[in-house]
Scaffold this active site. Structure first.
Site, mmCIF file in Angstrom:
data_model
loop_
_atom_site.group_PDB
_atom_site.id
_atom_site.type_symbol
_atom_site.label_atom_id
_atom_site.label_comp_id
_atom_site.label_asym_id
_atom_site.label_seq_id
_atom_site.Cartn_x
_atom_site.Cartn_y
_atom_site.Cartn_z
ATOM 1 N N HIS A 1 0.939 -1.169 -0.108
ATOM 2 C CA HIS A 1 -0.003 -0.259 0.058
ATOM 3 C C HIS A 1 0.774 1.170 -0.069
ATOM 4 C CE1 HIS A 1 -3.147 2.937 1.034
ATOM 5 N NE2 HIS A 1 -3.842 2.026 0.844
ATOM 6 N N GLU B 1 -3.978 1.150 -7.312
ATOM 7 C CA GLU B 1 -4.532 2.313 -6.728
ATOM 8 C C GLU B 1 -3.460 3.686 -6.878
ATOM 9 O OE1 GLU B 1 -6.493 1.816 -2.667
ATOM 10 O OE2 GLU B 1 -4.176 1.247 -2.347
#
Length: 256
Positions: free
Chosen positions: A96, A168
């Site tokens: 992430h 993302e």
């Protein structure tokens, strides 16, 4: 029939009361409604063991937000893949942008985590994506390619089977800015093509979620699109009512 994957990443949010109440509501909902899509719930690590046996549904799974590269030893504050396996975690989010930025995690370090997760027959959710400067410089594909390359080079040619990639774009995470749907499809197509050209994994075996300010008002935009296999939710998963409505919209779309 295509199965859509909804991942709820709670990040550093929640407490016993909020999470137990959330899980109880989810449990009640699942007992009264049939869903055919996959729900992955990734709360902060301390709460997983308390909820691991609360929901018995073949479409509901527990996820972790991180894992260490070590299996045991003097590594204060870390959690191993063996520990996650011991508490029935089946999915692990790695790479992430917040881990890359705030914890200085390199592509190489994330690739090691990917390998460890796969070695236990668990499923990694690998987050990749570019920041706003890289997008402005038209380097989005190069950035994602580099993030994939270290895994392709370290691992066997089937490594991306039974794995999830979460595209993302960093500039869309928690900002309220969602990438244009054509841009998302272009990036997902690039990722799938790049993996198929550099491994033994077929396009249909590659699962890519989109993450970045996905919410109730825009969830419909990501449905019924071949390139998008799911969504990774942040803030919108913290609100039970909004989260359930997203599940219902997805369920209605893929049960027609």
């Amino acid at each position: 029939m295509k199965r859509f994957i909804i991942t709820a990443n709670w990040k550093l949010n929640g407490n016993n009361f909020l999470i137990n109440n959330f899980i109880q509501n989810i449990k009640n909902y699942l007992s009264k409604n049939i869903i055919t899509n996959t729900i992955i719930f990734a709360p902060p690590i301390p709460y997983i063991n308390n909820i691991k046996d609360q929901i018995k549904n073949k479409h509901f799974f527990l996820g972790a937000q991180n894992v260490d590269t070590n299996l045991f030893g003097a590594f204060t504050g870390e959690i191993s893949i063996n520990m996650l396996q011991d508490i029935n975690v089946q999915y692990v989010i790695i790479g992430h942008s917040e881990r890359r930025l705030f914890h200085n995690e390199s592509n190489e370090y994330i690739a090691k985590k990917f390998q460890i997760i796969k070695s236990k027959n668990m499923i990694p959710i690998l987050c990749i994506g570019e920041n706003i400067q890289e997008k402005s410089s038209k380097k989005s594909e190069i950035v994602c390619q580099k993030q994939l390359d270290v895994i392709l080079k370290l691992s066997d040619e089937n490594i991306f089977k039974n794995s999830i990639i979460a595209y993302e774009p960093v500039w869309a995470i928690g900002t309220g800015k969602t990438a244009d749907i054509q841009y998302i499809c272009k990036m997902h197509q690039f990722i799938k093509k790049y993996i198929t050209e550099n491994s033994n994994v077929h396009t249909n075996e590659i699962i890519i979620q989109y993450g970045g300010s996905v919410n109730l008002s825009n969830i419909q935009n990501f449905l019924n699109i071949d390139e998008i296999n799911g969504v990774l939710l942040g803030n919108s998963s913290l609100n039970y009512n909004q989260f359930i409505k997203i599940i219902e919209i997805v369920n209605q779309t893929y049960n027609k």
